[in-house]
Design a protein around this motif. Structure first.
Motif, mmCIF file in Angstrom:
data_model
loop_
_atom_site.group_PDB
_atom_site.id
_atom_site.type_symbol
_atom_site.label_atom_id
_atom_site.label_comp_id
_atom_site.label_asym_id
_atom_site.label_seq_id
_atom_site.Cartn_x
_atom_site.Cartn_y
_atom_site.Cartn_z
ATOM 1 N N LEU A 98 4.561 2.958 3.521
ATOM 2 C CA LEU A 98 3.760 1.652 3.336
ATOM 3 C C LEU A 98 2.700 1.509 4.393
ATOM 4 O O LEU A 98 2.709 2.326 5.480
ATOM 5 C CB LEU A 98 4.879 0.332 3.818
ATOM 6 C CG LEU A 98 6.165 0.147 2.936
ATOM 7 C CD1 LEU A 98 7.001 -0.756 3.536
ATOM 8 C CD2 LEU A 98 5.656 -0.408 1.498
ATOM 9 N N ARG A 99 1.694 0.927 3.926
ATOM 10 C CA ARG A 99 0.422 0.758 4.436
ATOM 11 C C ARG A 99 0.216 -0.754 5.265
ATOM 12 O O ARG A 99 0.509 -1.792 4.308
ATOM 13 C CB ARG A 99 -0.522 1.088 3.805
ATOM 14 C CG ARG A 99 -2.269 0.968 4.307
ATOM 15 C CD ARG A 99 -3.208 1.596 3.375
ATOM 16 N NE ARG A 99 -2.844 2.883 2.944
ATOM 17 C CZ ARG A 99 -3.629 3.514 2.021
ATOM 18 N NH1 ARG A 99 -4.728 2.821 1.407
ATOM 19 N NH2 ARG A 99 -3.134 4.654 1.619
ATOM 20 N N GLU A 100 -0.131 -0.864 6.401
ATOM 21 C CA GLU A 100 -0.556 -2.106 6.893
ATOM 22 C C GLU A 100 -1.684 -3.135 5.973
ATOM 23 O O GLU A 100 -2.478 -2.383 5.391
ATOM 24 C CB GLU A 100 -0.968 -1.988 8.172
ATOM 25 C CG GLU A 100 -0.069 -1.706 9.388
ATOM 26 C CD GLU A 100 0.783 -2.814 9.948
ATOM 27 O OE1 GLU A 100 0.964 -3.797 9.158
ATOM 28 O OE2 GLU A 100 1.409 -2.648 10.928
ATOM 29 N N ARG A 101 -1.154 -4.406 5.933
ATOM 30 C CA ARG A 101 -2.286 -5.141 4.976
ATOM 31 C C ARG A 101 -3.379 -5.561 5.983
ATOM 32 O O ARG A 101 -3.091 -5.783 7.136
ATOM 33 C CB ARG A 101 -1.531 -6.315 4.418
ATOM 34 C CG ARG A 101 -0.342 -6.267 3.553
ATOM 35 C CD ARG A 101 0.396 -7.272 3.311
ATOM 36 N NE ARG A 101 -0.391 -8.620 3.083
ATOM 37 C CZ ARG A 101 -0.669 -9.052 1.805
ATOM 38 N NH1 ARG A 101 -0.397 -8.221 0.853
ATOM 39 N NH2 ARG A 101 -1.316 -10.114 1.707
ATOM 40 N N PRO A 102 -4.537 -5.681 5.353
ATOM 41 C CA PRO A 102 -5.718 -6.153 6.116
ATOM 42 C C PRO A 102 -5.547 -7.695 6.967
ATOM 43 O O PRO A 102 -5.975 -7.587 7.959
ATOM 44 C CB PRO A 102 -6.850 -6.219 5.034
ATOM 45 C CG PRO A 102 -6.304 -5.513 3.881
ATOM 46 C CD PRO A 102 -4.915 -5.653 4.024
ATOM 47 N N ASP A 103 -4.826 -8.476 6.084
ATOM 48 C CA ASP A 103 -4.488 -9.675 6.997
ATOM 49 C C ASP A 103 -3.367 -9.609 7.844
ATOM 50 O O ASP A 103 -3.178 -10.838 8.475
ATOM 51 C CB ASP A 103 -4.164 -10.754 5.819
ATOM 52 C CG ASP A 103 -2.577 -10.514 5.185
ATOM 53 O OD1 ASP A 103 -2.086 -9.553 5.500
ATOM 54 O OD2 ASP A 103 -2.490 -11.303 4.071
ATOM 55 N N HIS A 113 7.522 -7.689 13.431
ATOM 56 C CA HIS A 113 6.681 -8.766 14.053
ATOM 57 C C HIS A 113 7.210 -10.082 13.921
ATOM 58 O O HIS A 113 7.027 -11.382 13.811
ATOM 59 C CB HIS A 113 5.555 -9.081 12.867
ATOM 60 C CG HIS A 113 4.336 -8.112 12.986
ATOM 61 N ND1 HIS A 113 3.384 -7.787 12.128
ATOM 62 C CD2 HIS A 113 4.004 -7.082 14.089
ATOM 63 C CE1 HIS A 113 2.710 -6.843 12.411
ATOM 64 N NE2 HIS A 113 3.049 -6.255 13.495
ATOM 65 N N ASN A 114 8.587 -9.853 14.695
ATOM 66 C CA ASN A 114 9.835 -11.130 14.534
ATOM 67 C C ASN A 114 9.658 -11.792 15.677
ATOM 68 O O ASN A 114 9.014 -11.126 16.653
ATOM 69 C CB ASN A 114 11.076 -10.670 14.255
ATOM 70 C CG ASN A 114 11.350 -9.983 12.981
ATOM 71 O OD1 ASN A 114 11.628 -10.472 12.081
ATOM 72 N ND2 ASN A 114 11.305 -8.750 13.027
ATOM 73 N N THR A 160 -0.123 -9.509 7.739
ATOM 74 C CA THR A 160 1.168 -9.901 7.513
ATOM 75 C C THR A 160 1.928 -8.826 6.872
ATOM 76 O O THR A 160 1.765 -8.179 6.115
ATOM 77 C CB THR A 160 1.314 -11.059 6.729
ATOM 78 O OG1 THR A 160 2.570 -11.496 6.400
ATOM 79 C CG2 THR A 160 0.510 -10.856 5.201
ATOM 80 N N ARG A 161 3.512 -8.687 7.314
ATOM 81 C CA ARG A 161 4.413 -8.014 6.850
ATOM 82 C C ARG A 161 5.372 -8.415 5.829
ATOM 83 O O ARG A 161 6.090 -7.667 5.532
ATOM 84 C CB ARG A 161 4.881 -7.238 7.751
ATOM 85 C CG ARG A 161 3.954 -6.182 8.849
ATOM 86 C CD ARG A 161 4.837 -5.333 9.822
ATOM 87 N NE ARG A 161 4.057 -4.351 10.541
ATOM 88 C CZ ARG A 161 4.313 -3.659 11.701
ATOM 89 N NH1 ARG A 161 5.544 -3.729 12.038
ATOM 90 N NH2 ARG A 161 3.532 -2.897 11.923
ATOM 91 N N ASN A 162 5.435 -9.742 5.542
ATOM 92 C CA ASN A 162 6.623 -10.186 4.924
ATOM 93 C C ASN A 162 6.314 -9.639 3.444
ATOM 94 O O ASN A 162 7.373 -9.264 2.966
ATOM 95 C CB ASN A 162 6.372 -11.635 4.759
ATOM 96 C CG ASN A 162 7.202 -12.570 5.609
ATOM 97 O OD1 ASN A 162 7.681 -12.082 6.360
ATOM 98 N ND2 ASN A 162 7.831 -13.529 5.051
#
Length: 305
Positions: free
Chosen positions: A106-111, A72-73, A113-115
């Motif tokens: 890894l799993r995507e966060r609900p918000d 997501h850069n 953000t991938r930081n």
């Protein structure tokens, strides 16, 4: 020695910072076997690479670069990264967050953000590459957890940071001793401020990605930040996209890096804007640092920078 002689031999503020950073790069080259430079295409890593080039010229930089790519850069930053790598004939290692998501690690966060998801790809790439020193562009003025850290910051075999294991650093003497499996994070810009970085870039005529300067951009408001729409999941219902003149003070994952309203479209105007600001760039524009009072320190303990 006369007073005039003393004055004539005194380094300027920027010269002193540059000299310290060059010394740190050369010290690491002498102490460690496999150092690597974290390079994202952000302003601090750009200045860090410029200093490394200065430290070893006319020889090539003896370190590879490492980028943790969130997927997501900002495209402008990735384009800049690739141009710089090609221009200087550098070696680039990429640790991909998307690859870890695709493999189910890894799993995507609900918000969106991938930081916070960067830690595992970073630490595993350090281990697989057997890097024993990792340069980062962190500065003490950015955030209170970073203000605690030494120039040479020891990490254990799990890449974790323990503030109780901080070592004294007197008279520019740095202790790089570490056990097998451990490594040292190195911060050549520790004593720089955001204003120092910009004034140095002006003096050295260092090129930056254009998103650091004021430009027209479609953004939406979330909380107290202007975010860029993207595949990461913004905007949500009720968040309206509008075109504004903005710029970025810091660059990270698009989902958590906010723009600021600005007319500063030249480096001199940016310097004037920063000099008048009362917020650090991370405090003003990084949502990931606002998750909790100790958000950065928690991530550092887990292996993040």
């Amino acid at each position: 020695m006369t007073g005039a002689a003393v004055t004539g031999s005194t380094l300027s503020h920027l010269d002193a910072l540059e000299s310290e950073a060059v010394h740190i790069f050369r010290e690491v080259a002498g102490e460690f076997e496999r150092p690597v430079i974290l390079f994202s295409g952000g302003k601090d890593s750009i200045v860090m690479l410029h200093l490394a080039l200065k430290a070893f010229t006319p020889a090539p930089v003896p370190f590879a670069l490492l980028h943790v790519d969130t997927g997501h850069n900002f495209p402008e930053v990735i384009d800049y990264r690739d141009r710089v790598v090609a221009a200087h004939g550098l070696r680039l290692h990429v640790a991909s967050v998307q690859d870890y998501i695709d493999r189910g690690v890894l799993r995507e966060r609900p918000d969106g953000t991938r930081n916070p998801l960067q830690t595992l790809p970073l630490t595993e790439k350090i281990q697989s590459g057997r890097f024993d020193a990792v340069f980062g562009g962190g500065r003490r003025d950015e955030e209170k957890a970073r203000a605690k850290e030494r120039v040479f910051s020891l990490r254990d075999e799990f890449s974790q940071w323990d503030p109780r294991r901080q070592r004294p650093e007197l008279w520019n003497l740095y202790n790089g001793r570490h056990a097998p499996g451990e490594h040292v994070r190195v911060f050549p810009l520790s004593n720089w401020t955001e204003l120092d970085v910009w004034q140095y870039m002006a003096r050295e005529h260092i090129e930056l990605p254009n998103i650091y300067y004021a430009h027209q951009r479609e953004v939406f408001r979330r909380g107290d930040m202007w975010l860029t729409a993207g595949e990461w999941g913004g905007p949500k219902d009720g968040e309206t996209v509008e075109k504004r003149k903005v710029r970025y003070r810091t660059v990270g994952d698009m989902s958590c890096t906010g723009a600021v309203d600005s007319d500063a479209d030249t480096i001199d105007r940016v310097i004037a804007e920063i000099a008048a600001s009362r917020l650090t760039e991370r405090g003003a524009t990084r949502a990931d640092d606002k998750l909790s009072e100790a958000a950065m320190e928690d991530r550092k303990r887990e292996g993040y920078f």
